[in-house]
Design a protein around this motif. Structure first.
Motif, PDB file in Angstrom:
ATOM      1  N   ASN A   1     -20.563 -23.396  17.480  1.00 33.65           N
ATOM      2  CA  ASN A   1     -21.640 -22.858  16.637  1.00 33.65           C
ATOM      3  C   ASN A   1     -22.786 -22.300  17.464  1.00 33.65           C
ATOM      4  O   ASN A   1     -23.406 -21.315  17.079  1.00 33.65           O
ATOM      5  CB  ASN A   1     -22.151 -23.936  15.675  1.00 33.65           C
ATOM      6  CG  ASN A   1     -21.258 -24.062  14.455  1.00 33.65           C
ATOM      7  OD1 ASN A   1     -20.487 -23.147  14.136  1.00 33.65           O
ATOM      8  ND2 ASN A   1     -21.317 -25.189  13.780  1.00 33.65           N
TER       9      ASN A   1
ATOM     10  N   SER B   1     -23.996 -18.606  17.041  1.00 34.55           N
ATOM     11  CA  SER B   1     -25.406 -18.279  16.752  1.00 34.55           C
ATOM     12  C   SER B   1     -25.947 -17.277  17.773  1.00 34.55           C
ATOM     13  O   SER B   1     -26.910 -16.575  17.503  1.00 34.55           O
ATOM     14  CB  SER B   1     -26.258 -19.547  16.739  1.00 34.55           C
ATOM     15  OG  SER B   1     -26.505 -19.993  18.051  1.00 34.55           O
TER      16      SER B   1
ATOM     17  N   PHE C   1     -29.095 -24.306   6.073  1.00 34.51           N
ATOM     18  CA  PHE C   1     -29.291 -24.046   7.513  1.00 34.51           C
ATOM     19  C   PHE C   1     -28.233 -23.048   8.008  1.00 34.51           C
ATOM     20  O   PHE C   1     -28.555 -22.083   8.705  1.00 34.51           O
ATOM     21  CB  PHE C   1     -29.169 -25.379   8.261  1.00 34.51           C
ATOM     22  CG  PHE C   1     -29.134 -25.273   9.768  1.00 34.51           C
ATOM     23  CD1 PHE C   1     -30.298 -25.114  10.501  1.00 34.51           C
ATOM     24  CD2 PHE C   1     -27.925 -25.359  10.456  1.00 34.51           C
ATOM     25  CE1 PHE C   1     -30.268 -25.038  11.887  1.00 34.51           C
ATOM     26  CE2 PHE C   1     -27.885 -25.275  11.845  1.00 34.51           C
ATOM     27  CZ  PHE C   1     -29.064 -25.122  12.549  1.00 34.51           C
ATOM     28  N   ASN C   2     -26.981 -23.279   7.605  1.00 36.71           N
ATOM     29  CA  ASN C   2     -25.900 -22.388   8.065  1.00 36.71           C
ATOM     30  C   ASN C   2     -26.030 -20.988   7.463  1.00 36.71           C
ATOM     31  O   ASN C   2     -25.698 -20.003   8.120  1.00 36.71           O
ATOM     32  CB  ASN C   2     -24.536 -22.991   7.721  1.00 36.71           C
ATOM     33  CG  ASN C   2     -24.199 -24.164   8.627  1.00 36.71           C
ATOM     34  OD1 ASN C   2     -24.609 -24.197   9.787  1.00 36.71           O
ATOM     35  ND2 ASN C   2     -23.482 -25.135   8.120  1.00 36.71           N
TER      36      ASN C   2
ATOM     37  N   GLY D   1     -28.966 -19.304   9.261  1.00 36.00           N
ATOM     38  CA  GLY D   1     -28.557 -19.009  10.647  1.00 36.00           C
ATOM     39  C   GLY D   1     -27.447 -17.968  10.728  1.00 36.00           C
ATOM     40  O   GLY D   1     -27.080 -17.541  11.828  1.00 36.00           O
TER      41      GLY D   1
ATOM     42  N   PRO E   1     -24.997 -14.184  12.267  1.00 35.88           N
ATOM     43  CA  PRO E   1     -26.096 -14.596  13.150  1.00 35.88           C
ATOM     44  C   PRO E   1     -26.980 -13.404  13.545  1.00 35.88           C
ATOM     45  O   PRO E   1     -26.472 -12.340  13.878  1.00 35.88           O
ATOM     46  CB  PRO E   1     -25.367 -15.175  14.364  1.00 35.88           C
ATOM     47  CG  PRO E   1     -24.093 -15.692  13.798  1.00 35.88           C
ATOM     48  CD  PRO E   1     -23.702 -14.709  12.735  1.00 35.88           C
TER      49      PRO E   1
ATOM     50  N   VAL F   1     -33.247 -15.015  14.656  1.00 38.96           N
ATOM     51  CA  VAL F   1     -33.208 -16.444  14.299  1.00 38.96           C
ATOM     52  C   VAL F   1     -32.605 -17.244  15.446  1.00 38.96           C
ATOM     53  O   VAL F   1     -31.477 -16.989  15.870  1.00 38.96           O
ATOM     54  CB  VAL F   1     -32.359 -16.671  13.015  1.00 38.96           C
ATOM     55  CG1 VAL F   1     -32.338 -18.146  12.637  1.00 38.96           C
ATOM     56  CG2 VAL F   1     -32.889 -15.832  11.868  1.00 38.96           C
TER      57      VAL F   1
ATOM     58  N   MET G   1     -31.330 -20.925  16.620  1.00 37.82           N
ATOM     59  CA  MET G   1     -30.920 -22.172  15.959  1.00 37.82           C
ATOM     60  C   MET G   1     -30.907 -23.369  16.907  1.00 37.82           C
ATOM     61  O   MET G   1     -30.416 -23.273  18.026  1.00 37.82           O
ATOM     62  CB  MET G   1     -29.506 -22.006  15.376  1.00 37.82           C
ATOM     63  CG  MET G   1     -29.397 -20.908  14.326  1.00 37.82           C
ATOM     64  SD  MET G   1     -27.686 -20.663  13.808  1.00 37.82           S
ATOM     65  CE  MET G   1     -27.508 -21.951  12.580  1.00 37.82           C
TER      66      MET G   1
ATOM     67  N   THR H   1     -33.139 -22.324  22.988  1.00 35.88           N
ATOM     68  CA  THR H   1     -33.324 -21.458  21.814  1.00 35.88           C
ATOM     69  C   THR H   1     -34.582 -20.606  21.974  1.00 35.88           C
ATOM     70  O   THR H   1     -34.573 -19.416  21.658  1.00 35.88           O
ATOM     71  CB  THR H   1     -33.414 -22.336  20.545  1.00 35.88           C
ATOM     72  OG1 THR H   1     -32.246 -23.155  20.513  1.00 35.88           O
ATOM     73  CG2 THR H   1     -33.472 -21.493  19.296  1.00 35.88           C
TER      74      THR H   1
ATOM     75  N   LEU I   1     -35.170 -22.027  13.851  1.00 39.51           N
ATOM     76  CA  LEU I   1     -34.521 -22.743  12.751  1.00 39.51           C
ATOM     77  C   LEU I   1     -33.920 -24.028  13.304  1.00 39.51           C
ATOM     78  O   LEU I   1     -33.056 -23.979  14.189  1.00 39.51           O
ATOM     79  CB  LEU I   1     -33.423 -21.831  12.166  1.00 39.51           C
ATOM     80  CG  LEU I   1     -32.527 -22.402  11.086  1.00 39.51           C
ATOM     81  CD1 LEU I   1     -33.326 -22.765   9.839  1.00 39.51           C
ATOM     82  CD2 LEU I   1     -31.435 -21.390  10.726  1.00 39.51           C
TER      83      LEU I   1
ATOM     84  N   ASP J   1     -32.170 -27.920  12.586  1.00 39.79           N
ATOM     85  CA  ASP J   1     -31.512 -28.820  11.647  1.00 39.79           C
ATOM     86  C   ASP J   1     -31.607 -30.252  12.168  1.00 39.79           C
ATOM     87  O   ASP J   1     -30.839 -30.651  13.048  1.00 39.79           O
ATOM     88  CB  ASP J   1     -30.030 -28.411  11.486  1.00 39.79           C
ATOM     89  CG  ASP J   1     -29.298 -29.282  10.478  1.00 39.79           C
ATOM     90  OD1 ASP J   1     -29.973 -29.957   9.680  1.00 39.79           O
ATOM     91  OD2 ASP J   1     -28.059 -29.284  10.491  1.00 39.79           O
TER      92      ASP J   1
END
Lengths: 264, 276
Positions: free
Chosen positions: A167, A171, B56-57, B60, B80, B84, B86, B154, B163, B165
């Motif tokens: 992920n 991302s 969140f997903n 993102g 994505p 943003v 994550m 990030t 963002l 989580d």
């Protein structure tokens, strides 16, 4: 003076602590050798089945000077390295391809597992027909025996990549090639190395075993010859050299792993 | 002159997400709408099962198939988006890379020259307070330090929206409070627009300008609470009467939802027990 004493007393326990496992391992070996020596000398173990360790030690000189042990070790090591490296070069990409295609993976995984369990050494007559009585036969057989664990562990390692790392890659909009080389592959490396270690053990067994069976090449052939002559101390000394080659082999692998995975 | 904080950095508009097919359809997120202004810190809070992680997903871009829209500027998020950044709940550092190489990773993907990416990575590592650990590998760091590495990784791409989580979910309460201070400090320093998904009430009040309270399944917006605690803010705020007041007020909203969630899990467990 007091300072010296303090330093002395603090340095010796740390040395023992540092080399403790090695010292204990070596001591266990010596104790086992002494025990065998004793059991053979008092007649509990027949010296024509297991020679006394002192005879084996004495046989080293003879094996080295009369049996071209270095040349034979070199021949065995060469066959092992060629087969082992080929197994890695073929096994990892095949594992990666099977991981990418669920259909092929489901179709092939059981067959590869069967290949890992198959006693390939016993198929030596077939390989003799195909490749002749030459090192090529030994290398090809060892390669096939070493292939399966690498393929299986590559699939396992790639499939076991933590979802959150994938992920992170998603991302960051990574391409599938970046995803493979920068996340999946490095994440799978510890498991792939477990496969390589297993594979190299299989390769070593096959190389020495086939050398013994077809009476050709390096240490396996020497063990065969010495056993035929009923030179048991010499046979055990030659087996010791097989262990040496194996140790060299696994130190080499450890160096490569350390280079590729500094964070172990 | 227009207040820049009033311009929405992100608009979540009537978002619906359903999972399953036929009779088995479950609505995880149900007509959720809110926005996040530039430089604002917004938290989304709700009990387990309220669709926080789904949201969140979606925001993102990891779940592209949903109804409604999440807009950043004129762009609808369906994959994505570079704006943003994550931060995940689970530990997400790369164990085979040391701290500086972990943080520089997004810049490496962008093809930034090595010296520049090292400088930028160093800046953000310093910001999260890990300057003396640049060469350490994640296995040599504590859980809180590893999460700070993830946050620095990030931030290094300088995303418009951060963002997160539940990034501190696995940490103890004291570390969580201290890291909350660090996040507040960074957010104020960078004027970073931030959206935090959490189930932790005190964390949400400590950090946020606004809190979006969600209902238990299906996840709807129950209420949006403005948190008028002074900024700059530190964890000292947890001792104030106003903090206690906000926590009590939001818990009042959450209690009913959390009880429904708990009752649901208990009946699911008893059904499993009956079948087992």
């Amino acid at each position: 003076m007091a300072d010296t004493l303090v330093r002395k007393s603090s340095s010796s326990p740390s040395l023992l602590f540092r080399y403790g496992p090695e010292i204990t391992g070596l001591a266990s070996l010596v104790v086992a050798a002494l025990l065998f020596e004793l059991l053979v000398r008092v007649g509990v173990i027949n010296r024509y089945v297991i020679p006394p360790p002192s005879d084996v030690i004495l046989a080293f000189e003879r094996v080295v000077t009369e049996e071209d042990i270095l040349g034979r070790s070199g021949a065995t090591a060469f066959e092992m390295i060629v087969a082992a490296v080929a197994a890695v070069l073929v096994g990892v990409p095949v594992g990666a391809l099977l991981h990418r295609s669920p259909l092929w993976r489901r179709a092939m995984e059981d067959w590869v597992g069967a290949l890992a369990a198959a006693p390939i050494v016993l198929a030596f007559p077939l390989f003799l027909v195909l490749f002749g009585r030459s090192p090529k036969t030994i290398i090809v057989m060892a390669f096939f025996h070493g292939l399966a664990p690498i393929i299986l562990k590559t699939i396992e390692g790639l499939s076991g990549t933590r979802k959150v790392l994938i992920n992170v890659g998603r991302s960051l909009n990574m391409t599938s090639s970046q995803m493979f080389w920068k996340i999946l592959f490095p994440s799978a490396l510890p498991v792939i190395f477990t496969g390589i270690r297993l594979s190299w053990t299989f390769v070593l067994i096959t190389v020495v075993g086939v050398e013994y069976l077809i009476n050709l090449g390096g240490l396996g052939q020497l063990i065969n010859e010495l056993a035929e002559r009923y030179d048991l101390p010499g046979t055990y000394a030659a087996i010791f050299f097989v262990i040496l080659v194996s140790v060299f082999f696994f130190i080499l692998l450890e160096r490569v792993e350390l280079w590729l995975r500094p964070a172990r | 002159m227009e207040d820049i904080r009033l311009q929405p950095a992100m608009v979540v508009d009537d978002v619906v997400k359903r999972f399953g097919r036929g009779d088995e359809i479950v609505t995880a997120v149900d007509h959720v709408s809110f926005n996040v202004a530039q430089g604002e810190f917004v938290s989304v809070i709700g009990p387990s099962g309220c669709g926080k992680s789904t949201l969140f997903n979606i925001i993102g871009g990891l779940l592209g198939d949903y109804e409604g829209s999440v807009m950043i500027g004129d762009e609808r998020i369906s994959a994505p988006h570079p704006a943003v950044g994550m931060v995940f709940q689970e530990e997400s550092t790369f164990p085979w890379r040391n701290v500086i190489d972990n943080v520089a990773f997004p810049l490496e993907l962008q093809g930034v020259a090595k010296s520049e990416r090292m400088d930028r990575a160093h800046h953000f590592i310093d910001m999260v307070g890990l300057a003396s650990f640049e060469k350490n590998f994640p296995s040599q760091l504590s859980g809180g330090m590893r999460q700070r590495v993830s946050i620095a990784r990030t931030l290094v791409s300088q995303p418009k929206i951060l963002l997160m989580d539940e990034p501190f979910a696995a940490l103890d309460e004291q570390t969580r409070l201290l890291l909350g201070d660090k996040i507040t400090q960074i957010q104020q320093e960078l004027n970073q627009t931030t959206l935090l998904i959490t189930h932790n009430l005190t964390e949400a009040v400590q950090l946020s300008d606004r809190i979006v309270v969600m209902t238990y399944r299906p996840g709807k917006v129950k209420r949006i609470v403005d948190i008028n605690l002074k900024r700059p803010r530190t964890s000292d705020v947890v001792g104030s009467d106003a903090f206690g007041h906000y926590v009590a007020e939001i818990w009042n909203d959450l209690r009913e939802e959390a009880s429904r969630g708990m009752a649901d899990s208990e009946s699911a467990a008893s059904r499993r027990g009956a079948h087992g």
